[in-house]
Scaffold this active site. Structure first.
Site, PDB file in Angstrom:
ATOM      1  N   ARG A  37       0.827  -1.223   0.000  1.00  0.00           N
ATOM      2  CA  ARG A  37       0.000   0.000   0.000  1.00  0.00           C
ATOM      3  C   ARG A  37       0.854   1.264   0.000  1.00  0.00           C
ATOM      4  O   ARG A  37       0.398   2.315  -0.421  1.00  0.00           O
ATOM      5  CB  ARG A  37      -0.964   0.001   1.190  1.00  0.00           C
ATOM      6  CG  ARG A  37      -0.309  -0.140   2.542  1.00  0.00           C
ATOM      7  CD  ARG A  37      -1.336  -0.429   3.618  1.00  0.00           C
ATOM      8  NE  ARG A  37      -0.750  -0.669   4.932  1.00  0.00           N
ATOM      9  CZ  ARG A  37      -0.182  -1.803   5.325  1.00  0.00           C
ATOM     10  NH1 ARG A  37      -0.100  -2.825   4.486  1.00  0.00           N
ATOM     11  NH2 ARG A  37       0.308  -1.937   6.535  1.00  0.00           N
ATOM     12  N   GLU A  47      -5.944  -1.208   7.179  1.00  0.00           N
ATOM     13  CA  GLU A  47      -4.638  -1.882   7.261  1.00  0.00           C
ATOM     14  C   GLU A  47      -3.649  -1.166   8.183  1.00  0.00           C
ATOM     15  O   GLU A  47      -2.919  -1.821   8.917  1.00  0.00           O
ATOM     16  CB  GLU A  47      -4.045  -2.034   5.857  1.00  0.00           C
ATOM     17  CG  GLU A  47      -4.852  -3.000   4.998  1.00  0.00           C
ATOM     18  CD  GLU A  47      -4.213  -3.236   3.641  1.00  0.00           C
ATOM     19  OE1 GLU A  47      -3.107  -3.783   3.598  1.00  0.00           O
ATOM     20  OE2 GLU A  47      -4.812  -2.842   2.630  1.00  0.00           O
ATOM     21  N   HIS A 105     -30.778   6.022  -1.978  1.00  0.00           N
ATOM     22  CA  HIS A 105     -31.982   5.201  -2.169  1.00  0.00           C
ATOM     23  C   HIS A 105     -32.101   4.130  -1.094  1.00  0.00           C
ATOM     24  O   HIS A 105     -32.952   3.257  -1.190  1.00  0.00           O
ATOM     25  CB  HIS A 105     -31.954   4.575  -3.566  1.00  0.00           C
ATOM     26  CG  HIS A 105     -31.948   5.616  -4.656  1.00  0.00           C
ATOM     27  ND1 HIS A 105     -33.094   6.117  -5.234  1.00  0.00           N
ATOM     28  CD2 HIS A 105     -30.920   6.295  -5.219  1.00  0.00           C
ATOM     29  CE1 HIS A 105     -32.771   7.035  -6.127  1.00  0.00           C
ATOM     30  NE2 HIS A 105     -31.454   7.175  -6.142  1.00  0.00           N
ATOM     31  N   LYS A 137      -3.234 -15.623   3.975  1.00  0.00           N
ATOM     32  CA  LYS A 137      -2.460 -16.064   2.804  1.00  0.00           C
ATOM     33  C   LYS A 137      -1.770 -17.392   3.104  1.00  0.00           C
ATOM     34  O   LYS A 137      -1.669 -18.258   2.244  1.00  0.00           O
ATOM     35  CB  LYS A 137      -1.432 -14.995   2.400  1.00  0.00           C
ATOM     36  CG  LYS A 137      -2.079 -13.779   1.728  1.00  0.00           C
ATOM     37  CD  LYS A 137      -1.055 -12.770   1.210  1.00  0.00           C
ATOM     38  CE  LYS A 137      -1.755 -11.571   0.584  1.00  0.00           C
ATOM     39  NZ  LYS A 137      -0.857 -10.529   0.118  1.00  0.00           N
TER      40      LYS A 137
HETATM   41  C1  G6Q Z   1      -1.165  -3.909   1.348  1.00  0.00           C
HETATM   42  C2  G6Q Z   1      -1.494  -5.270   1.809  1.00  0.00           C
HETATM   43  C3  G6Q Z   1      -2.420  -6.060   0.892  1.00  0.00           C
HETATM   44  C4  G6Q Z   1      -1.772  -6.512  -0.432  1.00  0.00           C
HETATM   45  C5  G6Q Z   1      -2.677  -7.561  -1.086  1.00  0.00           C
HETATM   46  C6  G6Q Z   1      -2.214  -8.030  -2.446  1.00  0.00           C
HETATM   47  O1  G6Q Z   1      -0.251  -3.256   1.783  1.00  0.00           O
HETATM   48  O2  G6Q Z   1      -0.365  -5.988   2.116  1.00  0.00           O
HETATM   49  O3  G6Q Z   1      -3.587  -5.305   0.648  1.00  0.00           O
HETATM   50  O4  G6Q Z   1      -1.562  -5.441  -1.298  1.00  0.00           O
HETATM   51  O5  G6Q Z   1      -2.786  -8.656  -0.217  1.00  0.00           O
HETATM   52  O6  G6Q Z   1      -0.862  -8.353  -2.450  1.00  0.00           O
HETATM   53  P1  G6Q Z   1       0.064  -7.746  -3.599  1.00  0.00           P
HETATM   54  O7  G6Q Z   1      -0.076  -6.279  -3.498  1.00  0.00           O
HETATM   55  O8  G6Q Z   1       1.445  -8.232  -3.286  1.00  0.00           O
HETATM   56  O9  G6Q Z   1      -0.475  -8.312  -4.887  1.00  0.00           O
END
Ligand code: G6Q
Length: 299
Positions: A133, A200, A216, A295
């Site tokens: 992010r 997050e 609505h 994950k």
């Molecule tokens: C963001 C999080 C999470 C991540 C997704 C997808 O900082 O870690 O939202 O982005 O799980 O992973 P990738 O971005 O590595 O595809």
């Protein structure tokens, strides 16, 4: 992580990306030509690139329909796909990209590495950050330069994302109250990103309501604090909907220019504010143990 947000401008990609006009993948020829439909596959911190491209393409009338794909399953036809994954290992994104390729659709990857970078399709590698992010500037601008190359779209290329302490403080107060974030369709990607950052980084659970649909239904049940988002760049109908919401229910209004610079400057403040909220709550903004555990548990 705070350092990443404070220095976001360093990660902006400011010049053209290198892409072939066509490529071979498993014996098949794929041409990178403008298509009416642009699919953007990605999850979480990478998926927001698709959400923001959808907002930008709506506001500025770009010559394609932006369709966000946040699933393993991809059943679309005719188009072009950007597959965005910071790690390059997100199973939904890789599966959707493989499905698009099987359908004969050209796919371009945006990633730091992983399995996506090894697929043998055109890949734009972006610099790493403390978390996916926090790598939004490089992933978003890599995607935008790709679109400039293929579709010739125009966008502003900011060189600085100025920091305003008062805006960060306002966001700390507003987001700390777990608001309902209310935004029009033209800003829904931005609103979801704000929610995701609160989820997050700050481990809070604000929600998002999108106008005009929320007029609505949600409006009758609304009870908590409201964070309303508007922009000088969106259609008058959307601005009116936001104004009427605040007239009826009151709320904190945030006005965001829907330019690349405007969006990233605002989101830099959201990042900093949500880190500050986490620290004040004694929480580590960087760690996302539930996402990691999920994950790990996936087959
Ligand atoms: C963001 C999080 C999470 C991540 C997704 C997808 O900082 O870690 O939202 O982005 O799980 O992973 P990738 O971005 O590595 O595809």
């Amino acid at each position: 992580m705070l350092d990443d947000y404070l220095n976001w401008e360093r990660y902006l990609i400011t010049s053209e990306v290198d892409l072939p006009e066509e490529y071979q993948y498993q014996g098949r020829l794929y041409r990178l030509a403008p298509a009416d439909r642009l699919y953007i596959a990605g999850m979480g911190g990478s998926g927001v690139v698709g959400d923001l491209i959808r907002d930008l393409s709506f506001v500025w009338g770009w010559p394609f329909e932006a369709v966000v794909v946040k699933d393993y399953f991809f059943r679309g036809g005719d188009g072009l796909m950007l597959a965005v994954s910071y790690s390059g290992n997100t199973v939904e994104t890789i599966t959707a990209a493989a499905a698009a390729l099987r359908r004969g659709m050209p796919v371009i990857a945006i990633t730091t590495g992983g399995k996506l970078a090894e697929m043998g399709i055109p890949t734009i590698k972006v610099p790493k950050a403390s978390a996916p992010r926090a790598a939004l500037p490089q992933m978003l601008t890599a995607a935008l330069w790709t679109l400039r190359k293929i579709y010739g779209v125009n966008f502003d290329t900011p060189s600085s994302l100025p920091y305003d302490e008062r805006l960060a403080d306002r966001l700390v107060k507003t987001l700390g109250a777990r608001p309902t974030i209310v935004a029009p369709v033209s800003m829904q990607g931005l609103a979801y990103r704000v929610k995701n950052e609160a989820n997050e980084n700050a481990k809070l659970d604000p929600s998002v309501e999108v106008l005009p649909e929320a007029h609505h239904n949600w409006i009758e049940g609304a009870s908590g604090p409201i964070m309303a988002m508007t922009s000088p760049d969106i259609p008058a109908e959307h601005r009116t909907r936001v104004r009427l919401t605040v007239d009826l229910l009151s709320g904190e209004v945030f006005e965001v220019p829907m330019t690349v610079g405007g969006i990233l400057t605002f989101l830099k403040h959201v990042g900093i504010a949500t880190v500050k909220i986490a620290l004040a709550r004694g929480i580590d903004p960087l760690k996302t143990p539930r996402i990691d555990e999920l994950k790990r548990r996936l087959p």
